[in-house]
Design an enzyme around this catalytic site. Structure first.
Site, mmCIF file in Angstrom:
data_model
loop_
_atom_site.group_PDB
_atom_site.id
_atom_site.type_symbol
_atom_site.label_atom_id
_atom_site.label_comp_id
_atom_site.label_asym_id
_atom_site.label_seq_id
_atom_site.Cartn_x
_atom_site.Cartn_y
_atom_site.Cartn_z
ATOM 1 N N ASP A 8 0.914 -1.255 0.227
ATOM 2 C CA ASP A 8 -0.094 0.085 0.015
ATOM 3 C C ASP A 8 1.028 1.276 -0.075
ATOM 4 O O ASP A 8 2.289 1.124 -0.012
ATOM 5 C CB ASP A 8 -0.936 -0.103 1.080
ATOM 6 C CG ASP A 8 -0.400 0.063 2.586
ATOM 7 O OD1 ASP A 8 1.000 0.347 2.560
ATOM 8 O OD2 ASP A 8 -1.151 0.405 3.407
ATOM 9 N N CYS A 65 2.619 -3.423 4.026
ATOM 10 C CA CYS A 65 1.718 -2.330 4.061
ATOM 11 C C CYS A 65 2.403 -1.497 5.678
ATOM 12 O O CYS A 65 3.824 -1.792 6.052
ATOM 13 C CB CYS A 65 0.325 -2.580 4.663
ATOM 14 S SG CYS A 65 -0.122 -3.699 5.972
ATOM 15 N N THR A 67 1.817 -1.960 8.908
ATOM 16 C CA THR A 67 2.281 -3.029 9.920
ATOM 17 C C THR A 67 2.426 -4.290 9.388
ATOM 18 O O THR A 67 3.165 -5.190 10.138
ATOM 19 C CB THR A 67 1.257 -2.986 11.116
ATOM 20 O OG1 THR A 67 0.131 -3.524 10.326
ATOM 21 C CG2 THR A 67 0.936 -1.709 11.657
ATOM 22 N N GLY A 68 2.113 -4.719 8.452
ATOM 23 C CA GLY A 68 1.982 -6.049 7.479
ATOM 24 C C GLY A 68 0.590 -6.736 8.019
ATOM 25 O O GLY A 68 0.448 -7.775 7.241
ATOM 26 N N VAL A 69 0.006 -6.258 8.876
ATOM 27 C CA VAL A 69 -1.351 -7.052 9.232
ATOM 28 C C VAL A 69 -2.505 -6.888 8.492
ATOM 29 O O VAL A 69 -2.823 -7.964 7.982
ATOM 30 C CB VAL A 69 -1.615 -6.496 10.832
ATOM 31 C CG1 VAL A 69 -2.927 -7.252 11.266
ATOM 32 C CG2 VAL A 69 -0.509 -6.821 11.768
ATOM 33 N N HIS A 98 7.885 -24.827 8.966
ATOM 34 C CA HIS A 98 6.705 -25.547 9.731
ATOM 35 C C HIS A 98 5.496 -25.157 9.153
ATOM 36 O O HIS A 98 4.425 -26.079 9.141
ATOM 37 C CB HIS A 98 6.799 -25.011 11.278
ATOM 38 C CG HIS A 98 7.968 -25.563 11.943
ATOM 39 N ND1 HIS A 98 8.066 -25.325 13.230
ATOM 40 C CD2 HIS A 98 9.204 -26.453 11.218
ATOM 41 C CE1 HIS A 98 9.266 -25.684 13.315
ATOM 42 N NE2 HIS A 98 9.819 -26.352 12.389
ATOM 43 N N HIS A 133 4.781 -31.726 10.122
ATOM 44 C CA HIS A 133 4.051 -30.176 9.846
ATOM 45 C C HIS A 133 3.003 -30.504 8.704
ATOM 46 O O HIS A 133 1.992 -29.673 8.752
ATOM 47 C CB HIS A 133 5.018 -29.396 9.547
ATOM 48 C CG HIS A 133 6.298 -29.363 10.553
ATOM 49 N ND1 HIS A 133 6.021 -28.647 11.723
ATOM 50 C CD2 HIS A 133 7.507 -29.534 10.382
ATOM 51 C CE1 HIS A 133 7.006 -28.579 12.362
ATOM 52 N NE2 HIS A 133 8.035 -29.317 11.597
ATOM 53 N N ARG A 136 -0.569 -30.681 9.964
ATOM 54 C CA ARG A 136 -1.185 -29.534 10.488
ATOM 55 C C ARG A 136 -1.659 -28.739 9.503
ATOM 56 O O ARG A 136 -2.701 -28.083 9.422
ATOM 57 C CB ARG A 136 -0.054 -28.842 11.383
ATOM 58 C CG ARG A 136 -0.055 -29.658 12.740
ATOM 59 C CD ARG A 136 1.520 -29.315 13.440
ATOM 60 N NE ARG A 136 1.586 -30.044 14.688
ATOM 61 C CZ ARG A 136 2.710 -30.417 14.849
ATOM 62 N NH1 ARG A 136 3.819 -29.875 14.403
ATOM 63 N NH2 ARG A 136 2.786 -31.354 15.880
#
Length: 147
Positions: A8, A65, A67-69, A98, A133, A136
């Site tokens: 962004d 971005c 924060t990356g979140v 993993h 892994h 999962r």
């Protein structure tokens, strides 16, 4: 490898540095922008990049971005995407080894350019370990397929 990169407005400058760095490692980079500092909506860019990875037109993705979140949340809504936010190299290695992450995200307001390069390198150079892994990852895919 083909790596899609998206960002962004908060991450435009860092994106250009990371794009150049990934190319210096010998990878092809698909830049889907933004290339501007004008305010934009990170979900559009995160989803577009994630769709490319999910479709196989890109091997892996790098999202940036503030924060990356936010951009990672958008990417993770695309079926088949496993994107993690990383602010250190250990996490970048472990989400590949993993979690078989196929995208990584970080924040331009959180990490500097040199750390960002180290994070990306760790992510790109690590292989999925499989084994226990994979069980999962299959569980995550089953949850995704319930929706």
């Amino acid at each position: 490898m083909k790596i899609v990169i998206a960002n962004d407005h908060a991450a435009t400058d860092l994106k250009f540095e990371i794009k150049e760095y990934i190319e210096s490692l010998g990878h092809e980079v698909i830049n889907i922008g933004t290339d501007s500092h004008d305010s934009c909506n990170y979900p559009e860019y995160g989803a577009k990049a994630a769709r490319m990875v999910a479709a196989g037109s890109s091997d892996l993705g790098v999202l940036i971005c503030g924060t990356g979140v936010g951009i990672s949340l958008a990417a993770n809504k695309v079926k088949g995407i496993r994107c993690g936010v990383c602010s250190d190299t250990a996490t970048a290695r472990l989400i590949r080894a993993h979690n078989n992450a196929n995208m990584i995200a970080f924040g331009a307001r959180i990490v500097g350019s040199e750390l960002a390069k180290d994070i990306v390198k760790s992510f790109l150079e690590t292989e999925f370990e499989g084994g226990r892994h994979q069980v999962r990852i299959d569980m995550i895919s089953a949850i995704e397929n319930e929706e």
